[in-house]
Design a protein around this motif. Structure first.
Motif, PDB file in Angstrom:
ATOM      1  N   ALA A 102      12.295   0.091   7.636  1.00 25.31           N
ATOM      2  CA  ALA A 102      11.011  -0.126   6.963  1.00 25.31           C
ATOM      3  C   ALA A 102      10.474   1.155   6.324  1.00 25.31           C
ATOM      4  N   LEU A 103      10.704   2.297   6.962  1.00 30.99           N
ATOM      5  CA  LEU A 103      10.164   3.563   6.468  1.00 30.99           C
ATOM      6  C   LEU A 103      11.051   4.254   5.437  1.00 30.99           C
ATOM      7  N   LEU A 104      12.313   3.883   5.357  1.00 30.25           N
ATOM      8  CA  LEU A 104      13.233   4.576   4.447  1.00 30.25           C
ATOM      9  C   LEU A 104      12.721   4.615   3.002  1.00 30.25           C
ATOM     10  N   ARG A 143      10.818   8.013  -1.411  1.00 29.30           N
ATOM     11  CA  ARG A 143       9.844   8.187  -2.498  1.00 29.30           C
ATOM     12  C   ARG A 143       9.039   9.466  -2.310  1.00 29.30           C
ATOM     13  N   PHE A 144       8.650   9.745  -1.086  1.00 23.95           N
ATOM     14  CA  PHE A 144       7.892  10.966  -0.791  1.00 23.95           C
ATOM     15  C   PHE A 144       8.707  12.195  -1.180  1.00 23.95           C
ATOM     16  N   ASN A 192       0.808  -1.216   0.000  1.00 21.14           N
ATOM     17  CA  ASN A 192       0.000   0.000   0.000  1.00 21.14           C
ATOM     18  C   ASN A 192       0.845   1.272   0.000  1.00 21.14           C
ATOM     19  N   GLN A 193       2.140   1.163   0.194  1.00 17.06           N
ATOM     20  CA  GLN A 193       2.978   2.358   0.270  1.00 17.06           C
ATOM     21  C   GLN A 193       2.960   3.162  -1.025  1.00 17.06           C
ATOM     22  N   CYS A 229      -0.807  11.346  -0.907  1.00 15.55           N
ATOM     23  CA  CYS A 229       0.068  12.479  -0.589  1.00 15.55           C
ATOM     24  C   CYS A 229       0.124  13.525  -1.695  1.00 15.55           C
ATOM     25  N   GLY A 230      -0.300  13.175  -2.888  1.00 18.03           N
ATOM     26  CA  GLY A 230      -0.258  14.105  -4.010  1.00 18.03           C
ATOM     27  C   GLY A 230      -1.358  15.145  -3.990  1.00 18.03           C
ATOM     28  N   LYS A 231      -2.315  14.992  -3.132  1.00 14.71           N
ATOM     29  CA  LYS A 231      -3.429  15.944  -3.070  1.00 14.71           C
ATOM     30  C   LYS A 231      -2.923  17.315  -2.637  1.00 14.71           C
ATOM     31  N   SER A 232      -3.465  18.363  -3.235  1.00 19.79           N
ATOM     32  CA  SER A 232      -2.967  19.726  -3.008  1.00 19.79           C
ATOM     33  C   SER A 232      -3.125  20.191  -1.566  1.00 19.79           C
TER      34      SER A 232
END
Length: 142
Positions: A50-52, A57-58, A18-19, A27-30
């Motif tokens: 795990a979060l790296l 990507r973010f 789901n990441q 996260c792309g929402k304005s």
């Protein structure tokens, strides 16, 4: 009326599959101004690992958005120092993705409702411009 920006709070027990959807779509929402990592303990070494991929990507997709990270660990002694309690092989790369780090254990005796972005006065809000050189965060007037 003005639409307020929101921070999106990521609960990190999200499944790997789901990441991509989370980062690419949600996260792309304005109206999403950034990502906050908290709860559990994002700076535990296994959680950093795990979060790296998520934070990399973010930052790749949304360099203008901020990443906030809340941790009970202390930046200089636990995270930055190679012998620190939460330092691991991915810590430098992980910290390089973080814009604002709120560090220090919450202390109920130092709890203060007037504090911004933190719960107790022993916690610090650090703006990380480059690893090893944090500055205390100062909120800009709007």
């Amino acid at each position: 009326h003005r639409k307020k920006s929101m921070k999106l709070y990521f609960i990190f027990h999200i499944y790997q599959q789901n990441q991509d959807h989370f980062v690419n779509i949600t996260c792309g929402k304005s109206y999403i101004s950034g990502l906050s990592l908290l709860g559990g303990e994002p700076m535990e070494p296994e959680n950093q690992r795990a979060l790296l991929p998520l934070v990399l990507r973010f930052k790749e997709l949304y360099p203008e958005k901020t990443i906030w990270c809340y941790t009970g660990y202390t930046y200089e002694t636990d995270l930055l120092a190679p012998e620190g309690r939460a330092h691991c092989e991915v810590t430098p790369e992980f910290l390089a993705c973080i814009d604002i780090l709120v560090d220090g254990e919450f202390d109920q005796e130092l709890y203060d409702l007037k504090l911004k972005f933190r719960g107790s006065s022993n916690q610090r809000v650090l703006q990380i411009h480059e690893p090893g050189c944090p500055e205390l965060f100062v909120e800009k007037d709007r």
